[in-house]
Design an enzyme around this catalytic site. Structure first.
Site, PDB file in Angstrom:
ATOM      1  N   ASP A  85      -6.847 -43.328  21.014  1.00 16.86           N
ATOM      2  CA  ASP A  85      -5.983 -42.385  20.320  1.00 16.86           C
ATOM      3  C   ASP A  85      -4.768 -43.191  19.824  1.00 16.86           C
ATOM      4  OD1 ASP A  85      -4.540 -39.980  19.621  1.00 16.86           O
ATOM      5  OD2 ASP A  85      -3.405 -40.291  21.485  1.00 16.86           O
ATOM      6  N   ASP A 119      -1.156 -41.612  18.411  1.00 18.78           N
ATOM      7  CA  ASP A 119       0.170 -41.056  18.736  1.00 18.78           C
ATOM      8  C   ASP A 119       0.272 -40.746  20.229  1.00 18.78           C
ATOM      9  OD1 ASP A 119       1.514 -40.737  16.048  1.00 18.78           O
ATOM     10  OD2 ASP A 119      -0.379 -39.713  15.682  1.00 18.78           O
ATOM     11  N   GLU A 173      -0.292 -28.563  10.457  1.00 19.95           N
ATOM     12  CA  GLU A 173      -0.651 -27.359  11.215  1.00 19.95           C
ATOM     13  C   GLU A 173       0.512 -26.934  12.117  1.00 19.95           C
ATOM     14  OE1 GLU A 173      -2.483 -30.034  10.789  1.00 19.95           O
ATOM     15  OE2 GLU A 173      -4.447 -29.404  10.048  1.00 19.95           O
ATOM     16  N   ASN A 195      -0.266 -43.057   7.943  1.00 19.32           N
ATOM     17  CA  ASN A 195       0.620 -43.197   9.100  1.00 19.32           C
ATOM     18  C   ASN A 195       0.128 -44.280  10.056  1.00 19.32           C
ATOM     19  OD1 ASN A 195       2.277 -41.206   8.141  1.00 19.32           O
ATOM     20  ND2 ASN A 195       1.579 -39.620   9.543  1.00 19.32           N
TER      21      ASN A 195
HETATM   22  C1  XBP Z   1      -1.026 -36.603  17.201  1.00 19.17           C
HETATM   23  C2  XBP Z   1      -0.774 -35.522  16.250  1.00 19.17           C
HETATM   24  C3  XBP Z   1      -0.266 -35.814  14.906  1.00 19.17           C
HETATM   25  C4  XBP Z   1       1.161 -36.344  14.845  1.00 19.17           C
HETATM   26  C5  XBP Z   1       1.737 -36.184  13.474  1.00 19.17           C
HETATM   27  O1  XBP Z   1      -2.372 -36.911  17.130  1.00 19.17           O
HETATM   28  O2  XBP Z   1      -1.025 -34.378  16.580  1.00 19.17           O
HETATM   29  O3  XBP Z   1      -0.316 -34.608  14.216  1.00 19.17           O
HETATM   30  O4  XBP Z   1       1.963 -35.587  15.730  1.00 19.17           O
HETATM   31  O5  XBP Z   1       0.922 -36.722  12.492  1.00 19.17           O
HETATM   32  P1  XBP Z   1      -3.094 -38.064  17.993  1.00 19.17           P
HETATM   33  P2  XBP Z   1       0.535 -35.924  11.149  1.00 19.17           P
HETATM   34  O6  XBP Z   1      -2.359 -38.204  19.286  1.00 19.17           O
HETATM   35  O7  XBP Z   1      -4.476 -37.542  18.197  1.00 19.17           O
HETATM   36  O8  XBP Z   1      -3.083 -39.326  17.195  1.00 19.17           O
HETATM   37  O9  XBP Z   1       1.764 -35.287  10.632  1.00 19.17           O
HETATM   38  O10 XBP Z   1      -0.029 -36.961  10.223  1.00 19.17           O
HETATM   39  O11 XBP Z   1      -0.506 -34.903  11.544  1.00 19.17           O
HETATM   40 MG    MG Z   2      -2.063 -38.608  21.258  1.00 22.06          MG
END
Ligand code: XBP
Ligand code: MG
Length: 259
Positions: free
Chosen positions: A8, A10, A54, A126
């Site tokens: 993953d 983020d 979202e 990103n």
């Molecule tokens: C994390 C998320 C992302 C980020 C923001 O996903 O939910 O939405 O918070 O990015 P993961 P975006 O941990 O699965 O990587 O604004 O591009 O959605």
């Molecule tokens: Mg995450």
């Protein structure tokens, strides 16, 4: 047999949420003349909703000063686009580093011929912004599959990102370990049948991860799993975690052997 690690992004590879995406969202609100601001705790609650767009739409449902209907979606798109540009600037300034142990474990995988993949709900842009700074221009060569929001529009906890990653790697779930930081991420990986190690991120220090194969506070921190414990998460730990889970489930590995 461990053939791949699916990461993953983020929260797992870097603490991007509090000082990255959240700050960038607030900059987007300000630039659009809105008084809305997400403080640290509010953003933590909103992280229940996967996907920045979202999350924004969900928040607007609760706001009496948010526009309705098609205008809301247009504003949401504009805010989200601005947020991503601001986020890219934040990471380009080097303000978000990799979490401890990430580079070490990635290098161990590379040295041992264990494939690596990305399964994230964030956009490719990103990921590119973050990884360009962390790994250099050739970052994508590190990964056998890179699955972002564009490739898997159904966001976690939907398993799609993991299903697509397995498909692109050409591997079965039984030969893979996922590394996640959040309840939504864990649910997605588990729904795809993948053993998951949770490295708690700041926002999920107190979350319950009952479905995880093992949980730690970070990859350089102690970890315990069914049948073992270690002072930090290395490749031997991931192999042991997978082996123990496979044995408990009575599964066979992809080459038909018992673990
Ligand atoms: C994390 C998320 C992302 C980020 C923001 O996903 O939910 O939405 O918070 O990015 P993961 P975006 O941990 O699965 O990587 O604004 O591009 O959605
Ligand atoms: Mg995450």
């Amino acid at each position: 047999m461990l053939r791949a690690v699916i990461w993953d992004v983020d929260g797992t590879i870097a603490e991007t949420e509090r000082d990255g995406h959240r700050v960038a969202f607030n900059a987007a609100f300000e630039a659009h003349g809105l008084s809305w601001r997400w403080d640290v705790a509010t953003y933590g609650d909103l992280l229940r909703v996967a996907g920045g767009f979202e999350r924004l739409m969900h928040d607007m449902e609760e706001r009496r000063d948010a526009p309705a209907g098609a205008t809301r979606a247009v504003l949401g798109r504009s805010l989200h686009r601005f947020k991503n540009e601001a986020y890219a600037r934040i990471v380009a300034e080097g303000r978000i580093g990799l979490r401890p142990g990430v580079l070490r474990l990635m290098d161990e995988c590379r040295a041992d011929g264990v494939a690596q993949a990305i399964a994230t709900t964030t956009s490719r842009a990103n990921v590119d912004a973050l990884f360009h700074g962390a790994f250099g221009a050739g970052w994508s060569r590190r990964f056998g599959a890179i699955v972002c929001a564009e490739d898997a529009p159904a966001k976690k906890p939907d398993p799609l990102a993991y299903v697509v990653a397995l498909d692109r790697l050409g591997l079965a779930a039984v030969d893979v370990v996922a590394i996640e930081d959040s309840p939504n991420g864990l649910a997605a990986a588990r729904a795809a049948g993948i053993a998951t190690v949770v490295t708690r991120s700041d926002y999920f220090r107190d979350a319950v991860f009952a479905e995880a194969s093992a949980v730690c506070d970070g990859l350089d921190s102690p970890i315990a799993w069914h049948g073992g414990a270690a002072p930090r998460v290395d490749l031997a730990v991931l192999r042991s975690v997978l082996q123990s889970r496979t044995a408990r489930l009575g599964q066979t590995t992809s080459n038909g052997a018992s673990p």
